[in-house]
Design an enzyme around this catalytic site. Structure first.
Site, PDB file in Angstrom:
ATOM      1  N   GLY A 224      65.006  30.916 133.549  1.00 40.89           N
ATOM      2  CA  GLY A 224      66.396  31.221 133.282  1.00 40.89           C
ATOM      3  C   GLY A 224      67.226  30.080 132.757  1.00 40.89           C
ATOM      4  O   GLY A 224      68.217  30.306 132.066  1.00 40.89           O
ATOM      5  N   GLN A 225      66.888  28.860 133.110  1.00 40.02           N
ATOM      6  CA  GLN A 225      67.684  27.728 132.675  1.00 40.02           C
ATOM      7  C   GLN A 225      67.402  27.441 131.202  1.00 40.02           C
ATOM      8  O   GLN A 225      66.236  27.460 130.795  1.00 40.02           O
ATOM      9  CB  GLN A 225      67.347  26.495 133.521  1.00 40.02           C
ATOM     10  CG  GLN A 225      68.352  25.374 133.430  1.00 40.02           C
ATOM     11  CD  GLN A 225      67.970  24.192 134.308  1.00 40.02           C
ATOM     12  OE1 GLN A 225      66.800  23.878 134.452  1.00 40.02           O
ATOM     13  NE2 GLN A 225      68.945  23.516 134.898  1.00 40.02           N
TER      14      GLN A 225
ATOM     15  N   TYR B 192      57.716  24.150 131.106  1.00 33.83           N
ATOM     16  CA  TYR B 192      58.182  22.922 131.746  1.00 33.83           C
ATOM     17  C   TYR B 192      57.139  22.394 132.738  1.00 33.83           C
ATOM     18  O   TYR B 192      56.181  23.087 133.075  1.00 33.83           O
ATOM     19  CB  TYR B 192      59.500  23.171 132.482  1.00 33.83           C
ATOM     20  CG  TYR B 192      60.622  23.621 131.583  1.00 33.83           C
ATOM     21  CD1 TYR B 192      61.164  22.770 130.628  1.00 33.83           C
ATOM     22  CD2 TYR B 192      61.150  24.903 131.677  1.00 33.83           C
ATOM     23  CE1 TYR B 192      62.198  23.169 129.792  1.00 33.83           C
ATOM     24  CE2 TYR B 192      62.183  25.322 130.850  1.00 33.83           C
ATOM     25  CZ  TYR B 192      62.695  24.453 129.909  1.00 33.83           C
ATOM     26  OH  TYR B 192      63.710  24.863 129.086  1.00 33.83           O
TER      27      TYR B 192
ATOM     28  N   MET C 202      60.097  23.954 137.688  1.00 30.42           N
ATOM     29  CA  MET C 202      61.451  24.496 137.752  1.00 30.42           C
ATOM     30  C   MET C 202      61.806  24.692 139.209  1.00 30.42           C
ATOM     31  O   MET C 202      61.073  25.353 139.958  1.00 30.42           O
ATOM     32  CB  MET C 202      61.552  25.815 136.985  1.00 30.42           C
ATOM     33  CG  MET C 202      62.954  26.402 136.982  1.00 30.42           C
ATOM     34  SD  MET C 202      64.146  25.297 136.155  1.00 30.42           S
ATOM     35  CE  MET C 202      65.667  25.820 136.970  1.00 30.42           C
TER      36      MET C 202
ATOM     37  N   GLU D 139      60.916  18.209 141.980  1.00 32.08           N
ATOM     38  CA  GLU D 139      61.420  19.570 142.175  1.00 32.08           C
ATOM     39  C   GLU D 139      61.952  19.758 143.602  1.00 32.08           C
ATOM     40  O   GLU D 139      62.942  20.453 143.818  1.00 32.08           O
ATOM     41  CB  GLU D 139      60.332  20.597 141.865  1.00 32.08           C
ATOM     42  CG  GLU D 139      59.713  20.478 140.478  1.00 32.08           C
ATOM     43  CD  GLU D 139      60.728  20.418 139.350  1.00 32.08           C
ATOM     44  OE1 GLU D 139      61.855  20.945 139.507  1.00 32.08           O
ATOM     45  OE2 GLU D 139      60.412  19.827 138.305  1.00 32.08           O
TER      46      GLU D 139
ATOM     47  N   TYR E  31      67.953  12.166 132.486  1.00 35.13           N
ATOM     48  CA  TYR E  31      67.042  11.856 133.588  1.00 35.13           C
ATOM     49  C   TYR E  31      67.006  10.349 133.878  1.00 35.13           C
ATOM     50  O   TYR E  31      67.342   9.905 134.975  1.00 35.13           O
ATOM     51  CB  TYR E  31      65.620  12.321 133.257  1.00 35.13           C
ATOM     52  CG  TYR E  31      65.409  13.810 133.246  1.00 35.13           C
ATOM     53  CD1 TYR E  31      64.734  14.433 134.299  1.00 35.13           C
ATOM     54  CD2 TYR E  31      65.840  14.594 132.194  1.00 35.13           C
ATOM     55  CE1 TYR E  31      64.509  15.810 134.288  1.00 35.13           C
ATOM     56  CE2 TYR E  31      65.624  15.962 132.171  1.00 35.13           C
ATOM     57  CZ  TYR E  31      64.959  16.562 133.226  1.00 35.13           C
ATOM     58  OH  TYR E  31      64.744  17.916 133.204  1.00 35.13           O
TER      59      TYR E  31
ATOM     60  N   ASN F  21      56.070  22.191 126.988  1.00 31.45           N
ATOM     61  CA  ASN F  21      56.688  21.649 125.786  1.00 31.45           C
ATOM     62  C   ASN F  21      56.605  20.123 125.728  1.00 31.45           C
ATOM     63  O   ASN F  21      56.537  19.553 124.637  1.00 31.45           O
ATOM     64  CB  ASN F  21      58.146  22.091 125.693  1.00 31.45           C
ATOM     65  CG  ASN F  21      58.778  21.634 124.399  1.00 31.45           C
ATOM     66  OD1 ASN F  21      58.392  22.061 123.321  1.00 31.45           O
ATOM     67  ND2 ASN F  21      59.740  20.735 124.505  1.00 31.45           N
TER      68      ASN F  21
END
Length: 644
Positions: free
Chosen positions: A168-169, A304, A307, A333, A419, A594
């Site tokens: 969703g992000q 990713y 998440m 996380e 980050y 990615n």
């Protein structure tokens, strides 16, 4: 509506406990109204009317690749409000009613590229009816909903059953949930999800017991219903779902991991330190407020590394190395349980408040569990990454600011600024004010803003008042505004320990000088961080003989660590090394993360006539298996404009 009152909030009253699912909600999180809290990526006007609770009742349709059912939304509105505006993207709305089943007028607005379309719902059924405090939206998602990745059986480890997961992000949940999709509009939620047997559904909420057996309609498979609840308000992007042929392994009293049966044993072994990591987080920064910390290792298409969905972290299988050397991902996380999930940026422009603070906490948890040496090495890698990004972009480039400026989309900003610069900033503050004092302040920050949205201005104001006690001289030494709003790396940045990679840096210097390689025994004795450090310092230009010798001595093509393998393949491809092409093709066909996929396609593309035909042919084969986020990045690299 855009309001500019500094640090002001609209603090609405506690919401009534909804009848559906008997969910008990705590006080509704405030809506921030300062300029820095403004979210230009939502159509919602939460100062007028807002969603406080979402109840989903959805069927998963793997054949049509869509979810269908209802979303029941509990609302709060000002006395003057006559409508509520929701975020949608591609949703097929059939009707909207109030709690009494009376039809409400609604209108789908004009679509905005990258943002979707506003859904405006009138809150009165007629002139005589009262204002709706609950609405029920009947809808279906589009088959190409960007948040949902529908995998065919051959894209899974087992190869027998389909799989679904969501991501969703940042603003993709509006493609499958009609709500106010903004991080500053926190909501509690619950869900009832049906899926065909034997698939199991998990979500980022607490499971409410065993699934309900529903039987089957004529000509259809039997189905089961799974129910979940999240009674703590969360930003909408943290509502997540996965469904597939998955099984569970318990790690400890608060934690466990889901995975396909073929991956479960390796996954459980890799995350075996989870209970220690949770204990470390609690020791450092206070109570863990989410109850459980479960994880799911997804198929490779997940874009990713991880998440941080509450109570159900989503993980890429690429972190599995067999030696827990990539468990910084778990620490990261988990750290979001404090920064990001507990306190969440109100605007996407404050990404560092989630990721930068989390990366700092990750470093502290790593030190607590794995020791200072490993934490220092990972900090040195982070600092080097930031320094490289600043050198490439330029120290005055607005893309290197932590608080994303208006002229740049927060979705296009430098990851290192969000980050790594955030990590270095907090490490710098810690060194100047002292760790004990800093830890106490950061813990209080989380306690005082739990389950609430926050902004950079709030963070700095709280730091000035409660950590620095308005000590002007101390504040001047910290350069707070320069760190958050400025570009480049401020002069007071905490430097990495030069001893962290002393042996590795000496080996890298020797290799650059005369081609002397470390011995295979030395290489195998290095940590994964040390191996990454060495590979990240390789010369940009290398000959076939150089690469062959490097691979033969260090065994790079046979490593079980995907972080190391990626760095090897990137060096090989940018230097047009033919022997590495088959492995690169295999890697890009099985991995959708990615972080790995885009740089390798970019390395191929930038070589020109050598790599572009390879990239084009390979992307035609692999594109359909990548998540929409990964596709969007690689599309830009290779200039893809065809149909998906």
């Amino acid at each position: 509506m855009r309001l500019f009152a500094l640090s002001s909030v609209i603090l609405l009253a506690a919401c009534n406990a909804p009848e559906i699912g008997e969910t008990s909600a705590t006080t509704v999180a405030p809506i921030l109204t300062s300029e820095q809290a403004f979210d230009e990526f939502t159509f919602a006007r939460p100062q007028e009317a807002r969603v406080t609770h979402v109840a989903l009742d959805l069927d998963l349709d793997f054949e049509e690749k869509q979810v269908e059912g209802t979303a029941t939304l509990d609302l709060q509105a000002t006395p003057e409000a006559t409508e509520i505006v929701l975020d949608t993207d591609g949703l097929q709305i059939s009707d909207i009613v109030n709690a009494d089943g009376e039809a409400l007028a609604w209108e789908m607005g004009e679509e905005v590229d990258g943002k979707g379309a506003p859904l405006t719902v009138q809150l009165n059924a007629d002139e005589d009816s009262g204002k709706a405090e609950r609405i029920v939206v009947s809808y279906a998602s589009a088959p190409d909903a960007e948040a949902l990745q529908w995998l065919d059986p051959e894209q899974t480890a087992g190869g027998e059953y389909p799989f679904l997961f969501s991501q969703g992000q940042a603003i993709l949940n509006r493609t499958w949930i009609p709500t106010q999709d903004s991080p500053g509009i926190r909501q509690t939620w619950e869900a009832r999800i049906t899926a065909p047997e034997p698939l199991t559904v998990v979500m980022s909420g607490i499971s409410q017991g065993e699934p309900e057996e529903l039987g089957a309609e004529p000509g259809e498979s039997s189905r089961r219903a799974f129910t979940f609840t999240m009674d703590k308000s969360v930003p909408p992007y943290l509502i997540a779902i996965a469904a597939g042929n998955i099984e569970f392994a318990e790690i400890g009293p608060r934690s466990g991991v889901w995975a396909e049966p073929e991956m479960l044993e390796a996954a459980a072994e890799e995350v075996g330190d989870t209970e220690e990591l949770i204990d470390a987080g609690i020791k450092l920064f206070g109570e863990y407020r989410w109850g459980r910390y479960d994880m799911i290792v997804l198929p490779p298409a997940f874009p990713y590394g991880g998440m941080e969905n509450p109570v159900m972290t989503f993980l890429t299988p690429t972190f599995i190395a067999g030696d827990r050397s990539n468990n910084g991902l778990i620490a990261h996380e988990l750290a979001h349980s404090w920064s990001g999930n507990l306190t969440t940026y109100a605007s996407w422009r404050d990404g560092w408040l989630n990721e930068g603070v989390t990366s700092y906490i990750e470093s502290r948890i790593t030190e607590e569990v794995y020791g200072k040496a490993r934490a220092e090495q990972e900090y040195a890698l982070s600092y080097a990454s930031l320094a490289e990004a600043v050198e490439e972009n330029g120290a005055d480039n607005p893309n290197t600011a932590m608080r994303t400026p208006a002229e740049i989309s927060p979705f296009d900003t430098s990851g290192e600024a969000i980050y790594d610069k955030g990590t270095v900033f907090l490490r710098t503050v810690e060194q100047i004010v002292g760790r004990e004092e800093f830890d106490a302040w950061l813990t209080a920050w989380f306690d005082n803003h739990a389950f609430q949205p926050v902004t950079s201005e709030m963070f700095l104001a709280d730091m000035r008042e409660n950590l620095l006690a308005n000590n002007i001289k101390l504040e001047e030494s910290l350069l707070l505004d320069e760190w958050v709003y400025g570009t480049g790396i401020p002069e007071n940045a905490a430097q990495p320990d030069p001893a962290a990679f002393a042996a590795v840096d000496a080996a890298a210097k020797a290799y650059a000088a005369d081609g002397t390689l470390p011995s295979s025994q030395t290489w195998s004795g290095w940590t994964a961080a040390e191996q990454r450090r060495f590979l990240e310092t390789l010369p940009e230009e290398m000959t076939d003989a150089d690469l062959a010798a490097l691979n033969e001595r260090l065994g790079l093509s046979s490593t079980g660590n995907n972080e190391v393998l990626f760095l090897w393949l990137e060096a090989a491809l940018r230097n047009e090394y033919d022997p590495a092409v088959p492995q690169a093709k295999e890697f890009l066909a099985r991995v959708g993360r990615n972080k790995f996929v885009s740089p390798l396609f970019e390395a191929l593309w930038e070589t020109g006539s050598w790599g572009r035909p390879i990239a084009t042919g390979l992307y035609e084969e692999t594109r359909a298996g990548y998540h929409s986020y990964t596709r969007s990045k690689v599309d830009e690299i290779v200039g893809y404009s065809g149909d998906a």
